[in-house]
Design a protein around this motif. Structure first.
Motif, PDB file in Angstrom:
ATOM      1  N   THR A   1      55.966  -7.518 -23.003  1.00  0.00           N
ATOM      2  CA  THR A   1      55.488  -6.149 -23.133  1.00  0.00           C
ATOM      3  C   THR A   1      54.018  -6.034 -22.751  1.00  0.00           C
ATOM      4  O   THR A   1      53.602  -5.041 -22.150  1.00  0.00           O
ATOM      5  CB  THR A   1      55.699  -5.659 -24.581  1.00  0.00           C
ATOM      6  OG1 THR A   1      57.090  -5.744 -24.880  1.00  0.00           O
ATOM      7  CG2 THR A   1      55.257  -4.235 -24.757  1.00  0.00           C
ATOM      8  N   ALA A   2      53.221  -7.036 -23.081  1.00  0.00           N
ATOM      9  CA  ALA A   2      51.784  -6.987 -22.758  1.00  0.00           C
ATOM     10  C   ALA A   2      51.565  -6.882 -21.251  1.00  0.00           C
ATOM     11  O   ALA A   2      50.709  -6.114 -20.795  1.00  0.00           O
ATOM     12  CB  ALA A   2      51.090  -8.209 -23.319  1.00  0.00           C
ATOM     13  N   ALA A   3      52.318  -7.626 -20.467  1.00  0.00           N
ATOM     14  CA  ALA A   3      52.171  -7.576 -19.005  1.00  0.00           C
ATOM     15  C   ALA A   3      52.580  -6.210 -18.470  1.00  0.00           C
ATOM     16  O   ALA A   3      51.960  -5.687 -17.541  1.00  0.00           O
ATOM     17  CB  ALA A   3      53.004  -8.671 -18.353  1.00  0.00           C
ATOM     18  N   LEU A   4      53.611  -5.620 -19.048  1.00  0.00           N
ATOM     19  CA  LEU A   4      54.062  -4.313 -18.587  1.00  0.00           C
ATOM     20  C   LEU A   4      53.103  -3.206 -18.993  1.00  0.00           C
ATOM     21  O   LEU A   4      52.858  -2.276 -18.235  1.00  0.00           O
ATOM     22  CB  LEU A   4      55.461  -4.014 -19.133  1.00  0.00           C
ATOM     23  CG  LEU A   4      56.587  -4.885 -18.594  1.00  0.00           C
ATOM     24  CD1 LEU A   4      57.887  -4.558 -19.307  1.00  0.00           C
ATOM     25  CD2 LEU A   4      56.743  -4.708 -17.104  1.00  0.00           C
ATOM     26  N   ARG A   5      52.530  -3.304 -20.184  1.00  0.00           N
ATOM     27  CA  ARG A   5      51.610  -2.257 -20.648  1.00  0.00           C
ATOM     28  C   ARG A   5      50.332  -2.214 -19.824  1.00  0.00           C
ATOM     29  O   ARG A   5      49.703  -1.169 -19.715  1.00  0.00           O
ATOM     30  CB  ARG A   5      51.279  -2.460 -22.116  1.00  0.00           C
ATOM     31  CG  ARG A   5      52.396  -1.994 -22.989  1.00  0.00           C
ATOM     32  CD  ARG A   5      51.939  -1.715 -24.387  1.00  0.00           C
ATOM     33  NE  ARG A   5      53.086  -1.185 -25.119  1.00  0.00           N
ATOM     34  CZ  ARG A   5      53.354  -1.492 -26.356  1.00  0.00           C
ATOM     35  NH1 ARG A   5      52.565  -2.310 -27.022  1.00  0.00           N
ATOM     36  NH2 ARG A   5      54.408  -0.983 -26.949  1.00  0.00           N
ATOM     37  N   ARG A   6      49.936  -3.344 -19.267  1.00  0.00           N
ATOM     38  CA  ARG A   6      48.737  -3.346 -18.413  1.00  0.00           C
ATOM     39  C   ARG A   6      48.939  -2.523 -17.155  1.00  0.00           C
ATOM     40  O   ARG A   6      47.974  -2.157 -16.494  1.00  0.00           O
ATOM     41  CB  ARG A   6      48.367  -4.776 -18.038  1.00  0.00           C
ATOM     42  CG  ARG A   6      47.638  -5.496 -19.120  1.00  0.00           C
ATOM     43  CD  ARG A   6      46.917  -6.710 -18.583  1.00  0.00           C
ATOM     44  NE  ARG A   6      47.727  -7.507 -17.693  1.00  0.00           N
ATOM     45  CZ  ARG A   6      48.294  -8.674 -18.015  1.00  0.00           C
ATOM     46  NH1 ARG A   6      48.115  -9.175 -19.201  1.00  0.00           N
ATOM     47  NH2 ARG A   6      49.006  -9.340 -17.142  1.00  0.00           N
ATOM     48  N   THR A   7      50.190  -2.237 -16.796  1.00  0.00           N
ATOM     49  CA  THR A   7      50.449  -1.452 -15.587  1.00  0.00           C
ATOM     50  C   THR A   7      50.579   0.030 -15.888  1.00  0.00           C
ATOM     51  O   THR A   7      50.847   0.805 -14.980  1.00  0.00           O
ATOM     52  CB  THR A   7      51.738  -1.931 -14.888  1.00  0.00           C
ATOM     53  OG1 THR A   7      52.863  -1.648 -15.718  1.00  0.00           O
ATOM     54  CG2 THR A   7      51.667  -3.393 -14.558  1.00  0.00           C
TER      55      THR A   7
END
Length: 97
Positions: free
Chosen positions: A75-81
């Motif tokens: 989720t952290a990687a996706l939220r950065r986008t």
């Protein structure tokens, strides 16, 4: 290390593309995993996806759904986008007589 991550991501995406049309449900998770590896290791890929999400509302909605369903680490990687949107401005005051 970055080269290893990119190589693993490419292998996952290729395997996902090869198995996406088979009855085994492995294609989409492999492709998603490869893309998340790329997003986690590349600022340029993150910026590129953020621009696409800003422009395409349906794509943004799909990623928001994925953020809710994915494990915490992904989720952290996706939220950065997530696109940075302007906050709505407060309503203008009404004139008093």
């Amino acid at each position: 290390m970055k080269l290893f991550v990119w190589a693993a991501a490419v292998v996952m995406i290729l395997l996902g593309l090869a198995t996406v049309w088979t009855p085994l449900p492995t294609g989409v998770p492999l492709i998603a995993g490869g893309l998340i590896l790329i997003l986690g290791s590349s600022r340029q890929a993150t910026r590129w996806l953020r621009a696409r999400r800003r422009r395409l509302l349906r794509l943004d909605e799909a990623f928001i759904w994925l953020e809710e369903k994915a494990p915490k680490g992904l989720t952290a990687a996706l939220r950065r986008t997530r696109p940075r949107r302007k906050a709505p401005s407060p309503p203008a005051p009404t004139p008093t007589p």
